[in-house]
Design a protein around this motif. Structure first.
Motif, short mmCIF file in Angstrom:
data_model
loop_
_atom_site.label_atom_id
_atom_site.label_comp_id
_atom_site.label_asym_id
_atom_site.label_seq_id
_atom_site.Cartn_x
_atom_site.Cartn_y
_atom_site.Cartn_z
N LEU A 1 0.84 -1.21 0.00
CA LEU A 1 0.00 0.00 0.00
C LEU A 1 0.87 1.26 0.00
N ALA A 2 1.91 1.24 0.84
CA ALA A 2 2.79 2.40 0.94
C ALA A 2 3.47 2.69 -0.39
N GLN A 3 3.94 1.65 -1.06
CA GLN A 3 4.63 1.85 -2.35
C GLN A 3 3.67 2.32 -3.43
N GLU A 4 2.41 1.91 -3.31
CA GLU A 4 1.43 2.28 -4.33
C GLU A 4 0.88 3.69 -4.11
N ILE A 5 0.61 4.04 -2.85
CA ILE A 5 -0.12 5.27 -2.56
C ILE A 5 0.77 6.46 -2.22
N LEU A 6 1.84 6.24 -1.45
CA LEU A 6 2.67 7.38 -1.02
C LEU A 6 3.31 8.13 -2.20
#
Length: 337
Positions: free
Chosen positions: A165-170
């Motif tokens: 999620l972090a790699q996709e959204i941040l």
């Protein structure tokens, strides 16, 4: 007083938004995130959040007032979007001048964000975003900040890991928006990595569940101390027609009882005795009751011992202030390397 210059610089947007010293939110854990723990975390420089859960508006009114008696620092209130009295709960938050409302458990119903912000209340709205597309939609709809929570978390979870999620959204949103990362965070080094990726701060639940100020039963805390990461398992969906959000908790008899409860509710659905909304509420009430048995009564065999996979890093009872200080020290050391 210990300072954390590298961490403070990367948390600046988060601390400005929350109005606290440290951009570490406490996840809203039903029965656990109440006045004592919330006030202790806010007093220690973090950001406590009351778990409204299944509370009535009257109970929430009492809880906010009691929390204010224990801290002059900012704190938030977590409201479940499917709560039948959601708009009444919003009114209670507005009455008390709560600074931040967290909407959890699904897409905010029509008019809810507007109700929170009506008359220029100044209340900030934080929403949970399980996908990039939904994150963008929530921000367009008035969310002031987002929490992206991975499946490693305790309690209700989504299907995707925190790191993904972090790699996709941040990278897509963090430059222009406030994003807090949650799920499986147990040490400051992990906090450092998400801050470097652009997060405004983080949210932790499991690390705080056994704080000295937590009212959780001693047997509930002992279950945490004994557990390893692999014992915090996600519940299984029995019937695909019943949209049950998986819950991560320590494996016990209560986990098996939930499977039986799903079959019971599915049968009622088949018989036309309940509609889908009522079916989901019955499931939520089951979790509220099972969690209370574990947290308040100490029945860790039949109750729901909700815990994230970071439970293996919870080894002792310690003050919330010490937990925050340790996380900040670890984060600062990682950033200073």
């Amino acid at each position: 007083m210990t300072t954390y210059p590298h961490t403070a610089a990367l948390m600046q947007r988060g601390t400005d938004f929350l109005g606290c010293d440290t951009a570490i939110l406490c996840g809203a854990m039903s029965w656990v995130s109440e006045r004592n723990l919330v006030a202790a975390i806010s007093n220690a420089g973090g950001f406590g959040v009351i778990a409204c859960g299944a509370m009535t508006p009257e109970l929430l009114d009492t809880e906010i007032a009691a929390t204010k008696a224990l801290t002059a620092k900012p704190f938030g209130v977590n409201l479940i979007t499917m709560h039948p009295a959601l708009f009444d709960l919003i009114a209670v938050c507005r009455k008390h001048g709560v600074t931040h409302v967290v909407l959890a458990g699904g897409i905010p119903p029509k008019g809810s964000v507007e109700a929170i912000k009506a008359d220029d209340s100044g209340i900030k709205v934080i929403c949970f975003a399980p996908t990039l597309a939904l994150a963008k939609k929530l921000l367009r709809s008035g969310a002031d900040a987002l929490v992206i929570e991975g499946m490693e978390a305790g309690g209700h979870i989504g299907p995707v890991s925190t790191s993904v999620l972090a790699q996709e959204i941040l990278p897509a949103l963090a430059d222009e928006h406030l994003i807090f990362v949650a799920g499986g965070i147990g040490r400051g080094e992990a906090i450092a990595s998400y801050l470097e990726m652009g997060a405004a701060g983080v949210q932790l639940g499991t690390r705080f569940a056994c704080a000295s100020e937590s009212i959780a039963h001693p047997d509930f805390k002992k279950a945490f101390f004994r557990a390893s990461a692999r014992e915090a398992i996600a519940s299984v969906q029995v019937d695909p027609r019943l949209p049950v959000i998986p819950v991560r908790a320590l494996k016990n008899k209560g986990t098996e009882e939930f499977t039986a409860k799903q079959r019971e509710v599915a049968a009622l659905l088949d018989a036309g005795e309940v509609d889908m909304g009522e079916a989901q509420l019955q499931i939520e009430h089951f979790w509220a009751g099972a969690l209370r048995r574990a947290v308040i009564e100490g029945d860790v065999e039949n109750g729901s011992v909700m815990a994230g996979q970071s439970v293996g890093m919870v080894t002792k009872e310690e003050p919330a202030a010490d937990i925050i200080a340790e996380l900040m020290s670890q984060c600062e050391a990682a950033l200073a390397r």
